[in-house]
Motif scaffolding. Structure first.
Motif, PDB file in Angstrom:
ATOM      1  N   GLY A 394       0.814  -1.205   0.000  1.00 11.45           N
ATOM      2  CA  GLY A 394       0.000   0.000   0.000  1.00 11.45           C
ATOM      3  C   GLY A 394       0.852   1.261   0.000  1.00 11.45           C
ATOM      4  N   TYR A 395       0.301   2.334  -0.552  1.00 10.00           N
ATOM      5  CA  TYR A 395       1.019   3.613  -0.564  1.00 10.00           C
ATOM      6  C   TYR A 395       0.027   4.758  -0.750  1.00 10.00           C
ATOM      7  CZ  TYR A 395       0.597   2.911  -5.655  1.00 10.00           C
ATOM      8  OH  TYR A 395       0.119   2.683  -6.921  1.00 10.00           O
ATOM      9  N   VAL A 396       0.521   5.968  -0.515  1.00  2.00           N
ATOM     10  CA  VAL A 396      -0.250   7.194  -0.736  1.00  2.00           C
ATOM     11  C   VAL A 396       0.530   8.059  -1.714  1.00  2.00           C
ATOM     12  CG1 VAL A 396      -1.250   9.266   0.311  1.00  2.00           C
ATOM     13  CG2 VAL A 396      -1.239   7.107   1.584  1.00  2.00           C
ATOM     14  N   ASP A 397      -0.083   8.402  -2.833  1.00  2.00           N
ATOM     15  CA  ASP A 397       0.516   9.338  -3.789  1.00  2.00           C
ATOM     16  C   ASP A 397       0.000  10.739  -3.470  1.00  2.00           C
ATOM     17  OD1 ASP A 397       2.131   7.657  -5.224  1.00  2.00           O
ATOM     18  OD2 ASP A 397       0.607   7.164  -6.727  1.00  2.00           O
ATOM     19  N   MET A 398       0.836  11.547  -2.800  1.00  2.00           N
ATOM     20  CA  MET A 398       0.452  12.908  -2.432  1.00  2.00           C
ATOM     21  C   MET A 398       0.683  13.837  -3.620  1.00  2.00           C
ATOM     22  SD  MET A 398      -0.625  12.936   0.740  1.00  2.00           S
ATOM     23  CE  MET A 398      -0.613  14.716   0.943  1.00  2.00           C
ATOM     24  N   VAL A 399      -0.389  14.421  -4.135  1.00  2.15           N
ATOM     25  CA  VAL A 399      -0.312  15.361  -5.253  1.00  2.15           C
ATOM     26  C   VAL A 399      -0.454  16.766  -4.673  1.00  2.15           C
ATOM     27  CG1 VAL A 399      -1.263  16.045  -7.477  1.00  2.15           C
ATOM     28  CG2 VAL A 399      -1.345  13.638  -6.764  1.00  2.15           C
ATOM     29  N   VAL A 400       0.599  17.570  -4.831  1.00  2.00           N
ATOM     30  CA  VAL A 400       0.654  18.880  -4.184  1.00  2.00           C
ATOM     31  C   VAL A 400       1.073  19.929  -5.194  1.00  2.00           C
ATOM     32  CG1 VAL A 400       1.771  20.257  -2.392  1.00  2.00           C
ATOM     33  CG2 VAL A 400       1.198  17.872  -1.941  1.00  2.00           C
ATOM     34  N   SER A 401       0.401  21.057  -5.163  1.00  2.00           N
ATOM     35  CA  SER A 401       0.750  22.198  -6.009  1.00  2.00           C
ATOM     36  C   SER A 401       1.429  23.254  -5.158  1.00  2.00           C
ATOM     37  CB  SER A 401      -0.520  22.778  -6.652  1.00  2.00           C
ATOM     38  OG  SER A 401      -0.224  23.988  -7.313  1.00  2.00           O
ATOM     39  N   SER A 402       2.578  23.722  -5.611  1.00  2.00           N
ATOM     40  CA  SER A 402       3.324  24.747  -4.869  1.00  2.00           C
ATOM     41  C   SER A 402       3.870  25.781  -5.854  1.00  2.00           C
ATOM     42  CB  SER A 402       4.470  24.107  -4.080  1.00  2.00           C
ATOM     43  OG  SER A 402       5.375  23.469  -4.962  1.00  2.00           O
ATOM     44  N   THR A 403       4.461  26.851  -5.338  1.00  2.00           N
ATOM     45  CA  THR A 403       5.029  27.903  -6.183  1.00  2.00           C
ATOM     46  C   THR A 403       6.533  27.983  -5.959  1.00  2.00           C
ATOM     47  OG1 THR A 403       4.909  29.737  -4.607  1.00  2.00           O
ATOM     48  CG2 THR A 403       2.884  29.164  -5.765  1.00  2.00           C
ATOM     49  N   ASN A 404       7.210  28.721  -6.837  1.00  2.00           N
ATOM     50  CA  ASN A 404       8.649  28.895  -6.696  1.00  2.00           C
ATOM     51  C   ASN A 404       8.998  29.964  -5.673  1.00  2.00           C
ATOM     52  OD1 ASN A 404       7.764  31.080  -8.106  1.00  2.00           O
ATOM     53  ND2 ASN A 404       9.306  30.967  -9.733  1.00  2.00           N
ATOM     54  N   LEU A 405       8.004  30.501  -4.978  1.00  2.00           N
ATOM     55  CA  LEU A 405       8.271  31.493  -3.933  1.00  2.00           C
ATOM     56  C   LEU A 405       8.609  30.847  -2.602  1.00  2.00           C
ATOM     57  CD1 LEU A 405       5.465  34.128  -4.620  1.00  2.00           C
ATOM     58  CD2 LEU A 405       7.809  34.065  -5.481  1.00  2.00           C
ATOM     59  N   LEU A 406       8.461  29.524  -2.505  1.00  2.00           N
ATOM     60  CA  LEU A 406       8.781  28.850  -1.257  1.00  2.00           C
ATOM     61  C   LEU A 406      10.284  28.644  -1.123  1.00  2.00           C
ATOM     62  CD1 LEU A 406       6.056  26.068  -0.988  1.00  2.00           C
ATOM     63  CD2 LEU A 406       6.272  28.105   0.431  1.00  2.00           C
ATOM     64  N   ASP A 407      10.782  28.778   0.097  1.00  2.00           N
ATOM     65  CA  ASP A 407      12.171  28.457   0.385  1.00  2.00           C
ATOM     66  C   ASP A 407      12.280  26.940   0.476  1.00  2.00           C
ATOM     67  OD1 ASP A 407      14.686  28.003   1.501  1.00  2.00           O
ATOM     68  OD2 ASP A 407      14.648  29.882   2.615  1.00  2.00           O
ATOM     69  N   ALA A 408      12.824  26.334  -0.558  1.00  2.00           N
ATOM     70  CA  ALA A 408      12.853  24.877  -0.640  1.00  2.00           C
ATOM     71  C   ALA A 408      13.702  24.254   0.459  1.00  2.00           C
ATOM     72  CB  ALA A 408      13.382  24.442  -2.012  1.00  2.00           C
ATOM     73  N   GLU A 409      14.687  24.986   0.978  1.00  2.00           N
ATOM     74  CA  GLU A 409      15.555  24.447   2.018  1.00  2.00           C
ATOM     75  C   GLU A 409      14.869  24.431   3.376  1.00  2.00           C
ATOM     76  OE1 GLU A 409      18.476  23.081   1.557  1.00  2.00           O
ATOM     77  OE2 GLU A 409      18.328  23.432  -0.604  1.00  2.00           O
ATOM     78  N   LYS A 410      13.885  25.313   3.569  1.00  2.00           N
ATOM     79  CA  LYS A 410      13.266  25.458   4.882  1.00  2.00           C
ATOM     80  C   LYS A 410      11.815  24.978   4.931  1.00  2.00           C
ATOM     81  CE  LYS A 410      16.131  29.504   5.977  1.00  2.00           C
ATOM     82  NZ  LYS A 410      16.117  30.944   6.357  1.00  2.00           N
ATOM     83  N   SER A 411      11.187  24.803   3.785  1.00  2.00           N
ATOM     84  CA  SER A 411       9.770  24.439   3.751  1.00  2.00           C
ATOM     85  C   SER A 411       9.600  22.936   3.594  1.00  2.00           C
ATOM     86  CB  SER A 411       9.063  25.154   2.594  1.00  2.00           C
ATOM     87  OG  SER A 411       9.133  26.552   2.754  1.00  2.00           O
ATOM     88  N   GLY A 412       8.468  22.454   4.048  1.00  2.00           N
ATOM     89  CA  GLY A 412       8.171  21.037   3.895  1.00  2.00           C
ATOM     90  C   GLY A 412       6.814  20.701   4.474  1.00  2.00           C
ATOM     91  N   MET A 413       6.421  19.446   4.290  1.00  2.00           N
ATOM     92  CA  MET A 413       5.159  18.944   4.815  1.00  2.00           C
ATOM     93  C   MET A 413       5.416  17.566   5.424  1.00  2.00           C
ATOM     94  SD  MET A 413       2.731  20.033   1.581  1.00  2.00           S
ATOM     95  CE  MET A 413       1.202  19.543   2.372  1.00  2.00           C
ATOM     96  N   THR A 414       4.748  17.281   6.530  1.00  2.00           N
ATOM     97  CA  THR A 414       4.886  16.004   7.220  1.00  2.00           C
ATOM     98  C   THR A 414       3.540  15.311   7.234  1.00  2.00           C
ATOM     99  OG1 THR A 414       6.574  17.012   8.633  1.00  2.00           O
ATOM    100  CG2 THR A 414       5.701  14.886   9.316  1.00  2.00           C
ATOM    101  N   VAL A 415       3.549  14.006   6.957  1.00  2.00           N
ATOM    102  CA  VAL A 415       2.304  13.244   6.824  1.00  2.00           C
ATOM    103  C   VAL A 415       2.299  12.124   7.861  1.00  2.00           C
ATOM    104  CG1 VAL A 415       0.823  11.951   5.252  1.00  2.00           C
ATOM    105  CG2 VAL A 415       2.325  13.746   4.353  1.00  2.00           C
ATOM    106  N   PHE A 416       1.150  11.981   8.549  1.00  2.00           N
ATOM    107  CA  PHE A 416       0.968  10.930   9.545  1.00  2.00           C
ATOM    108  C   PHE A 416      -0.240  10.077   9.158  1.00  2.00           C
ATOM    109  CE2 PHE A 416       3.397  14.106  11.755  1.00  2.00           C
ATOM    110  CZ  PHE A 416       4.222  13.400  12.610  1.00  2.00           C
TER     111      PHE A 416
END
Length: 763
Positions: A394-416
């Motif tokens: 089993g798995y979850v395919d997380m489909v997420v839309s984001s912009t290039n204004l996010l700081d990729a080094e500091k931003s993220g999402m955690t899934v439980f």
């Protein structure tokens, strides 16, 4: 002493400096002229009363908001106003000769309407009073809440990154909610309002009223309503289930009422002025079938500011349909907004019919934005069958839309998943994009029935000044996110031990509770109310779409119920005739005469003293169906049963439960697992009790010792031992005395030698 003070003074001075520095960092300094301790009265409410948590807003852009609900009889008027208590600080203040400078703005909106833009031109404390405009008085949120929003704009910091500023909106700020009292409008289409208004400024209470001697169908309908209320209100509704006999004591209470029962012996139904009243003991609604359910809502005859909802029908089948429809919410009116006729309820069947691929869209979820005003948390429920829980892959395919204004080094999402870490997502920040991240589901994470997928975001823009409207730190979880749960031949073997601490998840294997049944005692209003609260708690925890649980009295439990349902038994042992069938299989069988539970696995048990009430929680596997459970909520008396139930209903106490048996006494929760074998630790040793030794399973008789085989002791032995002991003691005294004498004379000799020798360095 003076030298000591001189040495200690610098240390004390340094310590005092550190304490003062820490106080400056921890406690904000406010101006002397403004008091922040005012207590609102009447229709004036402080922000803290509305649930606002004070925090520091930082440059260049920041935002905060608060939401609240109003009673259904309140209509805001244009003389309502907001009084803001603000504290503005800026590092730019020191370079201004006049003390004023363009420091930024604060934009204030109410229900999406901009009320004022406040110029922040001087540091310190100040007060702003802002009236509410007529066009802002109507809420735009779907749940009827009013929303107050703030955007702090200090964009001057974008030109000079060495400049920083902050703004604090005090939680002692107030809002005067001037209003007119308007007649309440009974409307089923907005249910669960007015029974429950999210974030209401005034506490609300609901009573679910049933007949004094309810049939199984009537009591089941009440439990269905309770489970639905838990799911629809997130467990935030204050309510009680009472029989008609207790109604006179609460009828004048400012509360709403839900009356559940069939016409005939339930005379209270005749007092409510519903659109279609009873005629000759039956409901007469044009086009209503004999087995249709009926919901009607009207102004309460006992309090005009509240409502009374009738859940009924002309048959038991119709009554159950009405209760199930109410538990689902999103009611559809029939001709009138205060009447709904239910012809059929189709609970979601999730046993073996769960598709292998479920998108969030198919589960009823739209695109979900995170960040900015949308918050940083999202939750999604999805079902899983027994075979899917055991299958690998089993798995979850997380489909997420984001912009290039996010700081990729500091931003993220955690899934439980079901409270366990599933994985994390990060962003590249290259271009505006839609990304798909696959998160593998590890064995043991899924559970049969309802599952909870939670997403937490931590979004930091690459440059704050790119997004004055805060849209730069927003992402969207697409409704195309897919949950893949295959059924494969490769399956895992999960542990079969069922523990009290797993409540209620081990009983929610079906999303609509179609395999859960309560077993209750007749003539036990206390047990009925406890069962309703447990159903409420389970409905909230599982977020059920529609309640379909069953109920039976303890003297009439059918074979069909035993073979196909999880069971929750509620009541004292003497009230539950069915208990005799499983008593011997309980972790701690009851002495049915005293009502006390005795653990065969403990070497020592304790008999409770007279007048001592305790609650018992016991869990065992169903002997009728593999994988199903029986939960017993009981006590040594009727007063002990609520103690046991409250442990399940209180998260802090529920977390203390382990194993399959627990004793609850006041605030104590004593647990054990009888499946681990005999234990010497006595579970009830801290209770007011008397010890009773449990006989060993296999008693062993030791042979008697033949004292005649011991030789008689001679008479001279004892005097000889005494004489030798005295001589040994004298010898020790002599040795110690001589050692002290030698040491004393040695010290004198050494001192005389030192006095005769010349001092070092002497001539």
């Amino acid at each position: 002493m003076l030298k000591l003070c001189k040495r200690s003074f610098p240390r004390l001075l340094y310590l005092a400096f550190l304490v003062a520095l820490l106080r400056m960092q921890i406690f904000p300094v406010y101006a002397q002229g403004i008091s922040f301790q005012e207590t609102p009265t009447g229709d004036v409410f402080s922000f803290s009363q509305l649930g606002y948590v004070e925090r520091i807003m930082l440059s260049p852009y920041d935002t905060t908001q608060l939401s609240f609900g109003l009673p259904a009889t309140w209509a805001l008027t244009a003389d309502s106003a907001i009084t803001l208590r603000l504290n503005f600080a800026s590092s730019r203040a020191g370079v201004s000769n006049t003390g004023e400078f363009p420091g930024g703005t604060l934009r204030v909106s109410f229900n999406g309407v901009i009320l004022r833009t406040i110029l922040l031109s001087k540091p310190g404390d100040f007060v702003e009073t802002i009236p509410l405009s007529p066009e802002s008085l109507r809420p735009i949120a779907a749940d009827g809440r009013h929303r107050l929003s703030f955007i702090f704009d200090a964009r001057f910091a974008c030109d000079d990154r060495t400049i920083s500023s902050s703004l604090v909106i005090s939680d002692s700020s107030t809002i005067a909610l001037k209003h007119q009292t308007v007649p309440i409008e009974p409307d089923l289409t907005v249910f669960p309002r007015p029974f429950y208004q999210p974030g209401s400024i005034l506490p609300s209470q609901t009573f679910v009223v049933i007949p004094d001697a309810p049939s199984e169908a009537e009591l089941r309908a009440a439990l269905l309503v309770s489970a639905g209320l838990g799911a629809l209100t997130g467990g935030n509704l204050t309510y009680r289930l009472i029989p008609v006999a207790q109604f006179p004591a609460v009828q004048n209470t400012p509360a709403d009422f839900i009356l559940v029962g069939l016409p005939g012996l339930f005379s209270l139904l005749e007092q409510v002025r519903v659109p279609y009243p009873l005629q000759q003991g039956a409901w007469a609604v044009s086009g209503m079938g004999a087995e249709d359910g009926l919901l009607q809502i009207a102004v309460s005859p006992w309090n005009p500011g509240h409502v009374a909802l009738v859940v009924s029908g002309n048959s038991e089948v119709g009554l159950v349909k009405a209760a199930q429809a109410l538990s689902a919410g999103k009611l559809v009116a029939s001709v009138r907004r205060d009447v709904s006729v239910i012809s059929q309820v189709n609970p979601t069947a999730l046993d073996e019919n769960v598709p292998q691929d479920q998108s969030l869209l198919s589960l009823g979820y739209e695109n979900t934005p995170l960040g900015g005003f949308d918050g940083t948390y999202a939750a999604f429920f999805f079902p899983a069958s027994a075979d899917q829980v055991l299958s690998l892959g089993g798995y979850v395919d997380m489909v997420v839309s984001s912009t290039n204004l996010l700081d990729a080094e500091k931003s993220g999402m955690t899934v439980f998943l079901n409270g366990k870490f599933l994985g994390s997502l990060r962003f590249t920040g290259q271009t505006e994009q839609v990304t798909t991240t696959r998160l593998q589901i590890l064995p043991g994470m899924l559970r049969r029935g309802s599952n909870l997928l939670e997403v937490y975001s931590d979004l930091i823009p690459i440059y704050d000044c790119f997004s004055p409207d805060l849209s730069g730190n927003t992402v969207v979880i697409s409704s195309l996110t897919n949950i893949h749960l295959p059924v494969t031949a490769q399956q895992i073997e999960l542990g079969t031990l069922q523990n009290l601490g797993d409540f209620p998840s081990l009983l929610t294997t079906d999303r609509s509770l179609r395999d859960l049944a309560f077993v209750l005692a007749r003539n036990d209003p206390t047990g009925w109310e406890i069962a309703s609260k447990l159903a409420f708690f389970i409905g909230r925890s599982a977020s059920i779409p529609v309640a379909s649980l069953q109920m039976a009295y303890a003297d009439a439990v059918s074979e069909e119920l035993l073979k196909n349902y999880h069971l929750i038994l509620v009541g004292a042992p003497g009230q539950l005739p069915f208990l005799k069938e499983i008593n011997a299989q309980l972790p701690a069988p009851f002495d049915l005469e005293t009502g006390q539970a005795v653990q065969p696995a403990l070497l020592v048990n304790y008999r409770l003293l007279p007048g001592v009430n305790v609650g018992y929680l016991q869990m065992l596997s169903s002997p009728w169906k593999q994988g199903y459970s029986i939960l017993l909520v009981s006590g040594n008396s009727e007063a002990g049963v609520p103690m046991a139930a409250q442990t399940l209903l209180t998260p802090a106490r529920l977390s203390q439960l382990k194993g399959n048996f627990a004793i609850v006494y006041n605030e104590q929760v004593l647990t054990t697992d009888t499946r681990l074998g005999p234990a010497k630790e006595a579970l009830g040793s801290d209770l007011p009790a008397v010890a009773t030794v449990t006989p060993l399973p296999l008693e062993q008789t030791l042979p008697e010792f033949d004292m005649s085989r011991v030789e008689e002791r001679p008479e001279w032995v004892l005097p000889a031992i005494i004489v030798l002991s005295v001589l040994s003691g004298l010898m020790v005294v002599v040795i110690v005395a001589r050692a002290l004498w030698v040491r004393r004379n040695g010290d004198k000799t050494l001192a005389s030698k030192r006095s005769l020798s010349p001092p070092s360095g002497g001539q």
